[in-house]
Motif scaffolding. Structure first.
Motif, PDB file in Angstrom:
ATOM      1  N   PHE A 136       6.683  12.423   0.369  1.00 14.42           N
ATOM      2  CA  PHE A 136       5.267  12.528   0.739  1.00 14.42           C
ATOM      3  C   PHE A 136       4.474  11.314   0.257  1.00 14.42           C
ATOM      4  O   PHE A 136       3.427  10.994   0.804  1.00 14.42           O
ATOM      5  CB  PHE A 136       4.665  13.818   0.160  1.00 14.42           C
ATOM      6  N   LEU A 137       4.981  10.613  -0.762  1.00 14.81           N
ATOM      7  CA  LEU A 137       4.284   9.425  -1.251  1.00 14.81           C
ATOM      8  C   LEU A 137       4.202   8.338  -0.180  1.00 14.81           C
ATOM      9  O   LEU A 137       3.297   7.501  -0.210  1.00 14.81           O
ATOM     10  CB  LEU A 137       4.970   8.891  -2.518  1.00 14.81           C
ATOM     11  N   TYR A 138       5.138   8.341   0.779  1.00 16.09           N
ATOM     12  CA  TYR A 138       5.027   7.412   1.917  1.00 16.09           C
ATOM     13  C   TYR A 138       3.735   7.696   2.688  1.00 16.09           C
ATOM     14  O   TYR A 138       3.003   6.784   3.069  1.00 16.09           O
ATOM     15  CB  TYR A 138       6.223   7.576   2.859  1.00 16.09           C
ATOM     16  N   SER A 139       3.468   8.973   2.943  1.00 18.87           N
ATOM     17  CA  SER A 139       2.248   9.354   3.662  1.00 18.87           C
ATOM     18  C   SER A 139       1.012   8.875   2.918  1.00 18.87           C
ATOM     19  O   SER A 139       0.067   8.352   3.521  1.00 18.87           O
ATOM     20  CB  SER A 139       2.187  10.883   3.830  1.00 18.87           C
ATOM     21  N   ILE A 140       1.004   9.079   1.600  1.00 20.30           N
ATOM     22  CA  ILE A 140      -0.146   8.673   0.786  1.00 20.30           C
ATOM     23  C   ILE A 140      -0.351   7.161   0.889  1.00 20.30           C
ATOM     24  O   ILE A 140      -1.471   6.682   1.089  1.00 20.30           O
ATOM     25  CB  ILE A 140       0.057   9.074  -0.695  1.00 20.30           C
ATOM     26  N   GLY A 141       0.741   6.396   0.773  1.00 21.48           N
ATOM     27  CA  GLY A 141       0.650   4.940   0.840  1.00 21.48           C
ATOM     28  C   GLY A 141       0.122   4.455   2.177  1.00 21.48           C
ATOM     29  O   GLY A 141      -0.775   3.607   2.238  1.00 21.48           O
ATOM     30  N   PHE A 142       0.654   5.018   3.278  1.00 24.31           N
ATOM     31  CA  PHE A 142       0.202   4.623   4.616  1.00 24.31           C
ATOM     32  C   PHE A 142      -1.281   4.942   4.819  1.00 24.31           C
ATOM     33  O   PHE A 142      -2.006   4.189   5.471  1.00 24.31           O
ATOM     34  CB  PHE A 142       1.025   5.350   5.683  1.00 24.31           C
ATOM     35  N   LEU A 143      -1.740   6.076   4.276  1.00 27.89           N
ATOM     36  CA  LEU A 143      -3.127   6.487   4.478  1.00 27.89           C
ATOM     37  C   LEU A 143      -4.094   5.667   3.632  1.00 27.89           C
ATOM     38  O   LEU A 143      -5.122   5.190   4.122  1.00 27.89           O
ATOM     39  CB  LEU A 143      -3.277   7.984   4.151  1.00 27.89           C
ATOM     40  N   VAL A 144      -3.774   5.483   2.350  1.00 31.29           N
ATOM     41  CA  VAL A 144      -4.641   4.720   1.447  1.00 31.29           C
ATOM     42  C   VAL A 144      -4.833   3.301   1.966  1.00 31.29           C
ATOM     43  O   VAL A 144      -5.890   2.690   1.772  1.00 31.29           O
ATOM     44  CB  VAL A 144      -4.056   4.714   0.013  1.00 31.29           C
ATOM     45  N   SER A 163       6.795  -1.710  -5.659  1.00 34.02           N
ATOM     46  CA  SER A 163       6.795  -2.845  -4.739  1.00 34.02           C
ATOM     47  C   SER A 163       6.571  -2.387  -3.297  1.00 34.02           C
ATOM     48  O   SER A 163       5.768  -2.974  -2.562  1.00 34.02           O
ATOM     49  CB  SER A 163       8.123  -3.598  -4.848  1.00 34.02           C
ATOM     50  N   LEU A 164       7.272  -1.331  -2.903  1.00 33.86           N
ATOM     51  CA  LEU A 164       7.109  -0.785  -1.554  1.00 33.86           C
ATOM     52  C   LEU A 164       5.680  -0.293  -1.345  1.00 33.86           C
ATOM     53  O   LEU A 164       5.062  -0.547  -0.305  1.00 33.86           O
ATOM     54  CB  LEU A 164       8.103   0.360  -1.330  1.00 33.86           C
ATOM     55  N   GLY A 165       5.145   0.418  -2.350  1.00 36.61           N
ATOM     56  CA  GLY A 165       3.779   0.940  -2.248  1.00 36.61           C
ATOM     57  C   GLY A 165       2.754  -0.165  -2.077  1.00 36.61           C
ATOM     58  O   GLY A 165       1.849  -0.066  -1.239  1.00 36.61           O
TER      59      GLY A 165
END
Length: 534
Positions: free
Chosen positions: A84-92, A255-257
């Protein structure tokens, strides 16, 4: 019921039929839109005729790729919290675009990112650098989408074997080229609006369906996912299942974030969407609408991911064709049978079509407007010849994307997407921010930032575990990696900012008068409608 090695229980003929209906309807809309595509502004920026809400829906359509839908749902089903952290990163990431880029970019440029970067610099070298960076980001993003199409074919349509997958990648490429050649930005925008609506409606219906199975109680859903997950089920609600194993994986996630959050505001196909609205206020409204729609969609992925874990189970997902990418389709099959799966299959392909069309028009516009019109012809060319070159470029890019997609269909698609975001964050964003906010910034700083960020980023990825020596490397059987992280953002982004600063302070070039003009235009919009092509 499957024709070949697709998802067991799917109806390939139904899936293909639904997809064909979508293509026919959207092509008809594109033909209709093409009647009004007469000028360069029409082709590149849809005549700046879209409203803020319309453009916001189109932006969400551009941004929510197949990876967002299939990849994130699968990541949550298998890795829970870390997925779910992928979703957070894409949205932020959209907050960066809203607060720092959207309005100022719309006021300062005309058609491409190169317009902004070259506004107060020496035109030819900066436009050439901006075009190279745009083409690099667009190509890797395009390659990832086309390669993903091959995997989706096997997964959803039951077409297996190299020849079958190659044929479908070619068909996707041809349809994409038709969208761009015929409809330009206007036709492409309408395709993205329709696709975004279908994707959000489909995800919403599945979300309600999943929640209904568990009494609209998220706690019940999470508990069911934990129970179905077996030994590793308890870890689904805790951080660290995927990225907390070692110090290196934690750094990799950081790094990805950083690359995801900063890369979005430097993605050329996203930036170009800000030019399709009539005013800066509409550009700002576009991003607000995009944030709302994308945020809601990513909340849906939370339910769909845990729902797939609870209803289908991680073991079945891992063994399916496409592995984690199969989570959402398998959930659709369990919930609504072949009909719902057919709709989801069509939406997934529509997603690929819309995204690759947006990328193609961005890359072709950058070459025609920045390289052909301003570097080769030195600004002495007609809008008609510029659009003609853009259409020819779209043909070339489409052909290269088809060949690249066929060659890369077995490769690590996540690696290609990460590379696109990392390049955008390393080469584009530092130069954009310096151009907009630093008075002293000059041509040498821009060139060092763009080329330095691009070279450092690509070199670090080539020698990373993502290419060789990792758990799922792009090149198997060899190991020449020396950089420990799979994503270079943690190093390449600060290096690009540093090189932009260093190149500027080592140069004696000053352009304070031009910066004052740029600042007034960026903040007020005065003169934006008559953006000068130097």
């Amino acid at each position: 019921m499957s024709l070949a090695a697709g998802v067991q229980g799917s109806n390939s003929a139904l899936n293909i039929s639904i997809f064909a209906v979508f293509v026919v309807i959207t092509l008809a809309i594109v033909f209709r839109a093409s009647r009004n595509t007469k000028t360069a502004s029409d082709y590149y920026a849809a005549g700046r005729a879209f409203t803020g809400p319309q453009n916001g829906i189109a932006i969400s359509g551009d941004y929510l790729s197949a990876a967002s839908f299939l990849g994130i749902a699968g990541a949550i089903a298998i890795n829970g919290y870390d997925g779910f952290l992928y979703s957070i990163g894409f949205l932020v990431a959209w907050l960066v675009a809203l607060l720092l880029v959207a309005e100022l970019l719309r006021n300062t440029g005309k058609f491409t990112m190169g317009d902004v970067l070259a506004f107060r610099m020496r035109q030819r070298p900066v436009r050439a650098a901006a075009a190279i960076s745009t083409l690099a980001v667009s190509f890797f993003y395009l390659l990832a989408q086309m390669a993903g199409a091959g995997g989706l074919v096997n997964l959803l349509l039951g077409i297996s074997g190299n020849l079958g997958q190659d044929l479908v990648i070619a068909v996707v490429g041809v349809i994409m080229i038709l969208y761009v050649l015929i409809g330009g930005m206007k036709g492409t925008t309408w395709v993205q609006i329709i696709k975004a609506a279908l994707l959000i409606i489909g995800a919403f219906a599945m979300t309600l369906w999943v929640l209904g199975k568990y009494g609209f109680n998220l706690s019940n859903l999470f508990q069911a996912a934990i129970d179905k997950g077996g030994k590793g089920g308890a870890a689904l609600l805790d951080p660290g299942k995927q990225y907390g194993k070692t110090g290196t994986t934690k750094l990799d996630f950081l790094s990805l974030g950083i690359a995801l959050v900063l890369g979005t505001a430097g993605l050329p196909h996203v930036l170009m969407r800000f030019y399709t609205v009539p005013t800066a206020r509409d550009a700002r409204r576009s991003v607000v609408w995009a944030i709302v729609l994308i945020g809601v969609f990513y909340l849906f992925t939370l339910v769909l991911g845990y729902g797939a874990g609870a209803v289908v189970g991680p073991e079945k997902i891992s063994k399916a064709p496409g592995s984690t990418n199969a989570a959402a389709p398998l959930l659709a099959l369990e919930l609504g049978g072949p009909v719902l799966l057919g709709f989801i299959a069509a939406v997934a392909f529509a997603t690929i079509l819309a995204v690759v069309a947006g990328l193609t028009i961005t890359a072709s516009a950058s070459f025609a407007h920045d390289v052909y019109a301003n570097v080769i012809k030195k600004g002495k060319t007609s809008p008609d010849s510029e659009v003609r070159v853009a259409r020819l470029t779209a043909l070339v890019i489409g052909a290269v994307a088809i060949i690249g997609g066929i060659l890369a269909k077995e490769q690590n698609v996540a690696f290609l997407v990460a590379l696109a975001f990392a390049v955008a964050a390393s080469a584009n964003l530092p130069t954009i921010l310096y151009s907009l906010f630093w008075k002293r910034f000059n041509t040498q700083g821009a060139l060092w930032s763009i080329y330095g960020g691009l070279i450092v980023c690509v070199v670090l990825i080539v020698f990373s575990p993502a290419v060789s020596g990792g758990a799922k490397p792009m090149i198997k059987g060899v190991d020449f990696h020396w950089f420990p992280l799979e994503n270079p953002g943690l190093v390449s982004i600060p290096v690009s900012f540093f090189l932009g600063w260093l190149g500027t302070v080592l140069s004696k070039e000053r352009n304070a008068k031009k910066y004052a003009e740029m600042e007034v235009r960026a903040l007020t919009g005065a003169g934006a409608e008559k953006a000068v092509v130097h």
